[in-house]
Structures are given as structure tokens and as C-alpha cells.
Design an enzyme around this catalytic site. Structure first.
Site, PDB file in Angstrom:
ATOM      1  CG  ASP A 255      -7.896  10.040 -24.688  1.00  0.00           C
ATOM      2  OD1 ASP A 255      -6.961   9.234 -24.845  1.00  0.00           O
ATOM      3  OD2 ASP A 255      -9.022   9.701 -24.263  1.00  0.00           O
TER       4      ASP A 255
ATOM      5  CE  LYS B  80      -7.268   1.898 -26.130  1.00  0.00           C
ATOM      6  NZ  LYS B  80      -7.317   2.285 -24.738  1.00  0.00           N
TER       7      LYS B  80
ATOM      8  CE1 TYR C  65      -4.176   1.314  -0.146  1.00  0.00           C
ATOM      9  CE2 TYR C  65      -4.478  -0.990   0.417  1.00  0.00           C
ATOM     10  CZ  TYR C  65      -4.984   0.182  -0.082  1.00  0.00           C
ATOM     11  OH  TYR C  65      -6.273   0.238  -0.525  1.00  0.00           O
TER      12      TYR C  65
ATOM     13  CB  THR D 176      -4.790   3.587 -22.325  1.00  0.00           C
ATOM     14  OG1 THR D 176      -4.757   3.573 -23.746  1.00  0.00           O
ATOM     15  CG2 THR D 176      -6.144   4.078 -21.846  1.00  0.00           C
TER      16      THR D 176
ATOM     17  NE  ARG E 155      -6.861  -2.719 -20.644  1.00  0.00           N
ATOM     18  CZ  ARG E 155      -8.139  -3.025 -20.685  1.00  0.00           C
ATOM     19  NH1 ARG E 155      -8.508  -4.253 -20.883  1.00  0.00           N
ATOM     20  NH2 ARG E 155      -9.067  -2.107 -20.549  1.00  0.00           N
TER      21      ARG E 155
ATOM     22  CD  GLU F  63      -4.316   5.590   0.981  1.00  0.00           C
ATOM     23  OE1 GLU F  63      -4.024   6.183   2.035  1.00  0.00           O
ATOM     24  OE2 GLU F  63      -5.451   5.162   0.733  1.00  0.00           O
TER      25      GLU F  63
HETATM   26  C1  LIG Z   1      -9.339   7.341 -26.507  1.00  0.00           C
HETATM   27  C2  LIG Z   1      -9.602   6.566 -25.259  1.00  0.00           C
HETATM   28  N1  LIG Z   1      -9.665   7.218 -24.089  1.00  0.00           N
HETATM   29  C3  LIG Z   1      -9.907   6.565 -22.937  1.00  0.00           C
HETATM   30  C4  LIG Z   1     -10.105   5.217 -22.906  1.00  0.00           C
HETATM   31  C5  LIG Z   1     -10.487   4.556 -21.617  1.00  0.00           C
HETATM   32  O1  LIG Z   1      -9.566   3.664 -21.155  1.00  0.00           O
HETATM   33  P1  LIG Z   1      -9.982   2.543 -20.088  1.00  0.00           P
HETATM   34  O2  LIG Z   1     -10.736   1.510 -20.834  1.00  0.00           O
HETATM   35  O3  LIG Z   1      -8.656   2.099 -19.563  1.00  0.00           O
HETATM   36  O4  LIG Z   1     -10.815   3.191 -19.028  1.00  0.00           O
HETATM   37  C6  LIG Z   1     -10.029   4.485 -24.100  1.00  0.00           C
HETATM   38  C7  LIG Z   1     -10.197   3.023 -24.075  1.00  0.00           C
HETATM   39  O5  LIG Z   1     -10.441   2.328 -24.971  1.00  0.00           O
HETATM   40  C8  LIG Z   1      -9.785   5.186 -25.306  1.00  0.00           C
HETATM   41  O6  LIG Z   1      -9.757   4.554 -26.490  1.00  0.00           O
END
Ligand SMILES: Cc1ncc(COP(=O)(O)O)c(C=O)c1O
Length: 430
Positions: free
Chosen positions: A198, A227, A52, A224, A233, A54
């Protein structure tokens, strides 16, 4: 590798083995999926799961963090170096949670933010009414043009000037073309908005120079780590340290942008970080620094172009007429399968894994959309190249045009299995 699970819990071990077999024997073409390396998998399954921690390195609430701090610091340093970022937070458990933290650091509830229309490739967390994002913030959608099914940045700029959002969000989950990140940043600058990207899907392409890396031009970037990055993950947030709009939007606030991001992740939305996953992310970042990572990303794009060409040569229509990245979307509305749901199910029967997806100006629903989204990151990890993409494109087109032909489905399934034996996956895990 499953030695202990097999001994203690054979029921679960059997299921894990079946899933391993499914990944080995099929064609994983869901563009958000990939095969993490054995080192990434191994790091995720370590004793760090017991700790843990935090807080942040050197600022923890519990004791015993001598090595944990070094692990997290290593991951932070690598993330900063890899992306040329001023600040990195490596604690977000997932992309959705990370986007939530970014929004919290940039906006108040009800604030306006510009994001890509969900049916045009935006993600659930980019303003879907059923998601926290659409409930908490005032999302205004920009979209692709009807003719080209691609973005027209002049239209995006005009919308931004008219709406004056506090955040301009770029990035996508299902847009097959390049995004012009510096133009998004310019638009944000022009209207005194934060520029956020993003890049969850195209992160590897950005790192390899196949697409522009938005980190230098943007205030905040979320990605993320799965991918195209091929990590565990999870997710990370990269940001500037200084908030160039602090006076305007956060008068009297003592925390700078980096501190607000950190505070949003912990303690606002998360408790203890998953240090075993952070260790696994550190491994993925190291892998992404290798020269061969660039070649891998280049091959993903070459494969996507070859696959798109084969699908089109075999009579399928792709949204925007092709792809510039790792993914493409087949329009099933005029095919015998009629929609992406049935289409993806037919492909699944033959061991080809894709997902149903909305297409721009879709007349279907999210549960029965017109499109199928598919891509090349996972197959490229297995070593497949243009020759295999051409063949796979033919198989997919045949199946979507003959969805009730059981003999064809069975024959294709066998062909898929035969093909995969030439591209071994995780042989060391059996
Ligand atoms: C562009 C984009 N943003 C955010 C996410 C969310 O990720 P998570 O599934 O880890 O919550 C995804 C997931 O596929 C995504 O493609």
C-alpha cells in the site's frame, strides 16, 4: 470558477471561499494532503458526474458509454504505463475501499496477513480492531525496533516464517524511513504468500525513483491518488494478471488475479464508478509522466530533510532521528505540550496544519497520542525550498516549546501569512 454556486447558493460559496483562503494563508503540512492542479480539479467537476457506468469498459450494464469507455480506458492505459503494471483498476472510490477489494481478492475471512503495527506507522486498514480489516482478517503486526525506531527486515522475515501468513503487506501511513519492497517480496515468495504493498503515501517518490517502485515485484499494489501523486481523492489498484499461487490458494477458481481484483471492486464492494474522478485521475497520471514531476518529488525529499534538520537543531526529537521520505514525526511527550493533540492544536492557531499521531511504543492513546505527523508535499507544490523549511522548523519548535505564549502564536501566524504571499496558490480561482 464558483460563478454558478455563488449565484445559486451564496451561503455555500462563502464557505468554499473561506476554505480556499485557509489553504492559501496557512502552511498545509499534513503529509497526506496536497494541492491538485487546476486541470485535476476541473476534470473532477465535469458532466461525467451525470453518467452511470456500472461495469467496465465494453462490459457495461447501461448504454451511452461511448465516451465514458474511452475516458476510463485512457486512465487505465496511463496507470499501467506510469507504474509498469500488468493490470490497473481505476474505479476504487477511496484507499480504504481499495484495500478492502485487494484483501477480498487475496484472502478468505479469517486468513492471516502480516501488516505494520498501527502505532509504528501502519494504516487503519492494516488491521485496526475498529476497522473492517481487523474484524474480518487475522492481522499479525510487525513493528520497528525500539533502539532505532526503524524496521529490521531480519525480524520481519523471522516473524513471517513463524506465522506463515497468506499475505505480506508492506506500506505505511506514518513511517519516516524507506521500505525495502524487494525484500518484502522475497519474504512473501519464501513462504508462498502474496506480496501486497500500500504505497498511498510514497507513491510519487516511488514513481520518481526516490523510493523503490514495488509494482514489478509485488502481486498487488494499492495507492490513493491524492498525497504525493497530487490527484483527486480516490485510489487505484495495480496487479499482476496471473495468480502465481492460484493452485495453492484458489483451486478450481476460474478467475485470474486481475479478474478477481476487478470483481472485488465491482460488483462486490462498489456500484457505479465515479467517472468524473476517473477523468481527474487520468489528468494526474499525465502530469506524473512529465519530467518536472521527478524534480518535484526530489524537492519533497530535500525539503523534508531540511525541515527535519531544523526541527532537531531547535531541540525537538523526531521518531527514528529524521526522515528518508516526505514525512516526519515529532515526539511531543517531553515537550511542554506533552502530547500531539495539544501540539497540533497550538500549531493550528498559528496557521500551521499537521496531525496528531501515535509514535512507536506510545504510552498515550489514539485520541491523545504523543506524536505530531507533518510533511512537505503541499508546501513543495507551492514552490517552497530548503530555506523556507529551515524557517518553518524554527517556528514550529518555538511554538511547541511555548504553547501558552499568545503573543508568539499571533506573531507566528502573521509570519506564516507573510511567507505564503510569496508562494501564491490558486490565484486563478479567486
Ligand atoms: C497507507 C494508506 N492506506 C489507505 C488509506 C485510506 O485512504 P482513504 O482515506 O482514501 O480511504 C490511507 C489514507 O490516508 C493511507 O495513508
Amino acid at each position: 470558477m464558483l460563478e454558478h454556486v455563488r449565484q445559486f447558493d451564496p451561503e455555500l460559496a462563502d464557505l468554499l471561499n473561506l476554505e480556499l483562503g485557509r489553504q492559501q494563508d496557512g502552511l498545509v503540512m499534513i503529509p497526506s494532503e496536497n494541492f491538485a492542479s487546476p486541470a485535476v480539479l476541473e476534470a473532477a467537476g465535469t458532466v461525467l458526474t451525470n453518467k452511470y457506468a456500472e461495469g467496465y469498459p465494453a462490459k457495461r450494464y447501461y448504454t451511452g458509454n461511448e465516451f465514458i469507455d474511452q475516458v476510463e480506458t485512457l486512465a487505465i492505459q496511463r496507470a499501467k504505463q506510469l507504474f509498469s503494471a500488468e493490470h490497473a483498476n481505476v474505479q476504487p472510490h477511496s484507499g480504504s475501499g481499495a484495500n478492502m477489494a485487494c484483501y477480498e481478492a487475496l484472502m478468505q475471512p479469517g486468513d492471516k496477513i502480516l501488516g505494520l503495527n498501527l502505532a509504528h506507522g501502519g494504516h487503519l486498514t492494516h488491521g485496526s480492531p475498529v476497522n473492517f480489516s481487523g474484524k474480518k482478517y487475522n492481522f499479525i503486526a510487525y513493528g520497528v525496533e525500539k533502539e532505532t525506531e526503524a524496521l529490521d527486515m531480519d525480524v520481519v522475515r523471522k516473524l513471517a516464517i513463524a506465522e506463515k501468513p497468506k499475505v505480506v503487506l508492506s506500506g505505511h501511513t506514518a513511517y519516516p524511513r524507506k521500505m525495502n519492497f524487494s525484500e518484502f517480496a522475497d519474504i512473501a515468495n519464501e513462504i508462498d504468500a502474496y506480496a501486497m504493498a500500500d504505497i498511498s503515501h510514497i507513491v510519487g517518490l516511488c514513481l520518481a525513483g526516490e523510493h523503490e517502485n514495488p509494482v514489478p515485484s509485488h502481486d498487488v499494489v494499492m495507492t490513493t491518488t491524492t498525497k504525493t501523486l497530487r490527484g483527486p481523492r480516490s485510489a487505484i489498484i495495480l496487479s499482476k494478471i496471473i495468480d502465481r499461487l492460484q493452485e495453492k490458494y484458489w483451486p478450481g477458481e476460474k478467475k485470474n488475479l486481475a479478474q478477481r481484483i476487478d470483481f472485488s471492486v465491482f460488483p462486490t464492494f462498489q456500484g457505479g464508478p465515479l467517472e468524473h474522478i476517473i477523468a481527474s485521475k487520468a489528468v494526474a497520471f499525465k502530469e506524473a509522466m512529465l519530467p518536472e514531476f521527478k524534480g518535484y518529488q526530489q524537492q519533497i525529499v530535500k525539503n523534508a530533510k531540511a525541515l527535519a534538520q531544523s526541527l532537531m537543531d531547535n531541540g525537538l526529537r523526531l521518531v527514528s532521528g529524521g526522515t528518508d521520505n516526505h514525512l516526519m514525526i515529532i515526539d511531543c511527550s517531553k515537550l511542554p505540550v506533552q502530547n500531539g493533540k495539544v501540539g497540533a492544536q497550538v500549531l493550528e492557531k498559528a496557521g500551521i496544519y499537521t496531525n496528531m499521531n501515535m509514535i512507536p511504543f506510545d504510552t498515550g492513546t489514539p485520541f491523545k497520542p504523543s506524536g505530531i505527523r507533518l510533511g512537505t508535499p503541499a508546501l513543495t507544490t507551492r514552490g517552497m525550498k530548503e530555506k523556507e523549511m529551515k524557517q518553518i522548523g524554527e517556528w514550529i519548535a518555538q511554538l511547541l516549546q511555548n504553547p501558552t505564549n499568545d503573543a508568539l502564536i499571533a506573531k507566528t501566524k502573521q509570519n506564516v501569512k507573510d511567507l505564503t504571499t510569496h508562494f501564491p496558490l490558486y490565484s486563478e480561482l479567486k
